[in-house]
Motif scaffolding. Structure first.
Motif, mmCIF file in Angstrom:
data_model
loop_
_atom_site.group_PDB
_atom_site.id
_atom_site.type_symbol
_atom_site.label_atom_id
_atom_site.label_comp_id
_atom_site.label_asym_id
_atom_site.label_seq_id
_atom_site.Cartn_x
_atom_site.Cartn_y
_atom_site.Cartn_z
ATOM 1 N N ARG A 12 0.720 -1.208 0.089
ATOM 2 C CA ARG A 12 0.042 -0.061 0.202
ATOM 3 C C ARG A 12 0.902 1.338 -0.059
ATOM 4 O O ARG A 12 0.561 2.094 -0.596
ATOM 5 N N SER A 13 1.910 1.109 0.647
ATOM 6 C CA SER A 13 3.050 2.557 0.758
ATOM 7 C C SER A 13 3.504 2.584 -0.757
ATOM 8 O O SER A 13 3.631 3.764 -1.132
ATOM 9 N N ALA A 14 3.847 1.334 -1.341
ATOM 10 C CA ALA A 14 4.595 1.619 -2.829
ATOM 11 C C ALA A 14 3.716 1.970 -3.657
ATOM 12 O O ALA A 14 3.889 2.831 -4.291
ATOM 13 N N LEU A 15 2.414 1.434 -3.522
ATOM 14 C CA LEU A 15 1.119 2.186 -4.281
ATOM 15 C C LEU A 15 1.153 3.544 -4.399
ATOM 16 O O LEU A 15 0.878 4.120 -5.156
ATOM 17 N N ALA A 16 0.882 3.951 -3.277
ATOM 18 C CA ALA A 16 1.028 5.535 -3.190
ATOM 19 C C ALA A 16 2.218 6.212 -4.047
ATOM 20 O O ALA A 16 1.771 7.578 -4.204
ATOM 21 N N CYS A 17 3.328 5.739 -3.906
ATOM 22 C CA CYS A 17 4.381 6.336 -4.528
ATOM 23 C C CYS A 17 4.636 6.375 -5.946
ATOM 24 O O CYS A 17 5.049 6.912 -6.990
ATOM 25 N N LEU A 18 3.722 5.165 -6.668
ATOM 26 C CA LEU A 18 3.640 4.907 -8.138
ATOM 27 C C LEU A 18 2.740 6.186 -8.792
ATOM 28 O O LEU A 18 1.598 6.487 -8.371
ATOM 29 N N THR A 19 3.310 6.524 -9.983
ATOM 30 C CA THR A 19 2.521 7.664 -10.493
ATOM 31 C C THR A 19 1.821 6.970 -11.860
ATOM 32 O O THR A 19 1.355 7.852 -12.750
ATOM 33 N N CYS A 20 2.062 5.874 -12.403
ATOM 34 C CA CYS A 20 1.950 5.261 -13.483
ATOM 35 C C CYS A 20 0.392 4.353 -13.167
ATOM 36 O O CYS A 20 -0.101 4.677 -12.061
ATOM 37 N N PRO A 21 -0.215 4.361 -14.223
ATOM 38 C CA PRO A 21 -1.636 3.473 -13.838
ATOM 39 C C PRO A 21 -1.138 2.334 -13.033
ATOM 40 O O PRO A 21 -0.516 1.360 -13.248
ATOM 41 N N LYS A 22 -2.273 2.250 -11.944
ATOM 42 C CA LYS A 22 -1.986 1.156 -11.106
ATOM 43 C C LYS A 22 -3.099 0.565 -10.299
ATOM 44 O O LYS A 22 -4.080 1.108 -10.276
#
Length: 229
Positions: A176-186
């Motif tokens: 969940r923490s990593a997801l917040a850092c991604l700026t691509c479609p996710k």
């Protein structure tokens, strides 16, 4: 684990053992006829190209029309040093080497490329995806440690799917923490009742279903044209 899918008929797929230069990483390449793309696998935590879970997923993706490359990211001598399996820059470097090989090999050079990472291999996949930009069409992580990709997360352009077991609470929090850092479609998909290894009945089949949909969506000609346009 669920029962293994039936092997792809030999007359409908090219199967080859390969050596990836310059150090001769050993890999298994499987190319169904009229493949829609190729998925390179990045395992982690001391696993190998013979990982039963990744093999299961790879065979299912073959049935869905995708070529697959499973290979050893480390040599036998390197595997003896346990710290290497957590060395994300080293694993990413080896994955990058394998990807450059697929871009150059005439059997795979025209296929769109996706990455499937597990455990620390998921971090390596994301670091490589960040480096290659639009040359990587999609990334899927199974029970991965995308947080270990660190600053590379913000540079990833490939649509990224994170799959985590609902009972794998610590890894779920990291995803969940990593997801917040991604700026691509996710997207984050939680498989209810599944543990870190997805060994529960039907859990790995749920991973296969999610991964197949993701790769089909983002490695399609329409998706590639939209990104290139």
């Amino acid at each position: 684990m669920s029962r293994s899918p039936k092997s792809y008929p030999s007359d409908r797929a090219e199967v080859a053992e390969v050596l990836i230069p310059p150090i001769g990483l050993v890999g298994s390449l499987r190319i169904p006829q009229q493949s829609r793309g190729i998925i390179a696998f990045a395992h982690g935590s001391g696993s190998s190209r013979f990982s039963p879970r990744n093999t299961y997923v790879a065979e299912a993706l073959n049935h869905a029309g995708f070529a697959t490359l499973l290979f050893d990211l480390l040599t036998q001598d390197e595997e003896a040093d346990r710290s290497n399996v957590f060395d994300v820059p080293l694993l990413a470097e080896r994955l990058t080497t394998a990807l450059n090989w697929t871009f150059a090999d005439p059997r795979t050079d025209k296929l769109p490329v996706g990455l499937f990472g597990a455990s620390t291999g998921a971090a390596a996949a994301l670091v490589s995806a960040a480096a290659f930009g639009d040359r990587i069409g999609a990334v899927v992580s199974r029970g991965g440690r995308p947080d270990m990709a660190a600053a590379a997360l913000e540079e990833v352009r490939a649509p990224t799917l994170l799959i985590v077991g609902g009972n794998d609470q610590d890894v779920l929090a990291l995803n969940r923490s990593a997801l917040a850092c991604l700026t691509c479609p996710k997207e984050l998909k939680v498989i209810p009742g599944a543990s870190h290894l997805f060994s529960e009945p039907g859990a790995l089949d749920a991973v296969v279903a999610e991964a197949s949909v993701w790769f089909t969506r983002y490695l399609s000609p329409a998706a590639r044209n939209a990104r290139e346009g």
